[in-house]
Design an enzyme around this catalytic site. Structure first.
Site, short mmCIF file in Angstrom:
data_model
loop_
_atom_site.label_atom_id
_atom_site.label_comp_id
_atom_site.label_asym_id
_atom_site.label_seq_id
_atom_site.Cartn_x
_atom_site.Cartn_y
_atom_site.Cartn_z
N LYS A 1 -44.71 27.83 -31.19
CA LYS A 1 -44.20 26.77 -30.61
C LYS A 1 -44.90 25.30 -30.50
CE LYS A 1 -40.59 26.42 -26.95
NZ LYS A 1 -40.27 26.89 -25.43
C1 E4P Z 1 -37.23 25.55 -24.21
O1 E4P Z 1 -37.68 26.33 -25.15
C2 E4P Z 1 -37.70 25.39 -22.93
O2 E4P Z 1 -38.34 26.59 -22.57
C3 E4P Z 1 -36.56 25.21 -21.70
O3 E4P Z 1 -35.37 25.38 -22.47
C4 E4P Z 1 -36.81 24.19 -20.99
O4 E4P Z 1 -35.75 24.04 -20.20
P1 E4P Z 1 -35.73 23.48 -18.65
O5 E4P Z 1 -35.39 22.03 -18.86
O6 E4P Z 1 -34.77 24.26 -17.81
O7 E4P Z 1 -37.21 23.60 -18.03
#
Ligand code: E4P
Length: 217
Positions: free
Chosen positions: A87
């Site tokens: 990622k």
């Molecule tokens: C995406 O891969 C992130 O881990 C995540 O969806 C972020 O979400 P949040 O805005 O609830 O922190």
């Protein structure tokens, strides 16, 4: 549509896996820190454990922000398990890193996507997934679902293979709306996934069936 769970919590990952509908897992540094995971050894061991629970793509985020460091870190993460997806944040060096990994067959998920232009760049660089954060856009009064729609149109116009991984899901309606718009994947905390199960008429109907079944005994 594929269902990923957005957590580093092993109990919640197991619960979603037991439901039989799980296709993968996404994590991020905040989610890992929340579970108290510290240090490279513990981080890598945690990703390995997740890979052993779920047979699907498991996103592991790099912690560095320069091209050279992201390459080094991503290559180490990719060695943990064949299902690891590296990622990478949507920054200039991140786009270069996406291309590097794409050229070498290492799967990537480009994270922190907040505009259609960012999603277009990530697709051109060969990202396997893009993660538009729809809940965080909604938080600042920008329509997150509109972004999913824009990305879907652009990718369909040019036949990009990059999968739209709708992230920052806050409730079950987000999941349903993403399905209507043609997102390839949603990644959600456990709560909104379980909320999809609920309907008061189901509860009422089942209570009636149970009551009536006693008359059949
Ligand atoms: C995406 O891969 C992130 O881990 C995540 O969806 C972020 O979400 P949040 O805005 O609830 O922190």
């Amino acid at each position: 549509m594929k269902f990923f769970i957005d957590t580093a919590n092993l109990e919640q990952i197991k619960e979603a896996q037991d439901l039989g509908i799980l296709d993968g897992v996404t994590t991020n540094p905040s989610l890992m820190a929340k579970e108290g995971i510290k240090g490279t050894e513990a981080i890598n061991a945690h990703y390995k454990t997740i890979c052993e629970i779920v047979d699907g793509d498991i996103s592991a985020e790099v912690l560095s922000t320069t091209y050279e460091e992201m390459i080094k870190e991503g290559e180490e993460l990719a060695k943990i398990h064949p299902n690891i997806v590296v990622k990478i944040p949507m920054i200039k060096d991140g786009v270069k890193a996406l291309k590097y990994f794409s050229d070498r067959g290492i799967k990537t998920n480009c994270t922190l996507i907040f505009s259609a232009g960012q999603a277009l760049l990530a697709a051109k660089a060969g990202a396997n997934y893009v993660s538009p954060f729809l809940g965080r856009l909604d938080d600042i009064s920008v329509d997150g679902l509109n972004l999913i729609n824009e990305i879907r149109t652009i990718y369909d116009n040019y036949g990009y293979d990059t999968e739209i991984l709708a992230a920052s899901i806050r409730h079950s309606m987000h999941i349903i709306d993403c399905a209507k718009l043609g997102a390839d994947v949603i990644t959600s905390p456990l709560g909104p996934i379980l909320s999809l199960l609920n309907h008061p008429l189901t509860d009422k109907g089942l209570a009636q069936f149970i009551e009536d079944s006693k008359k059949m005994a």
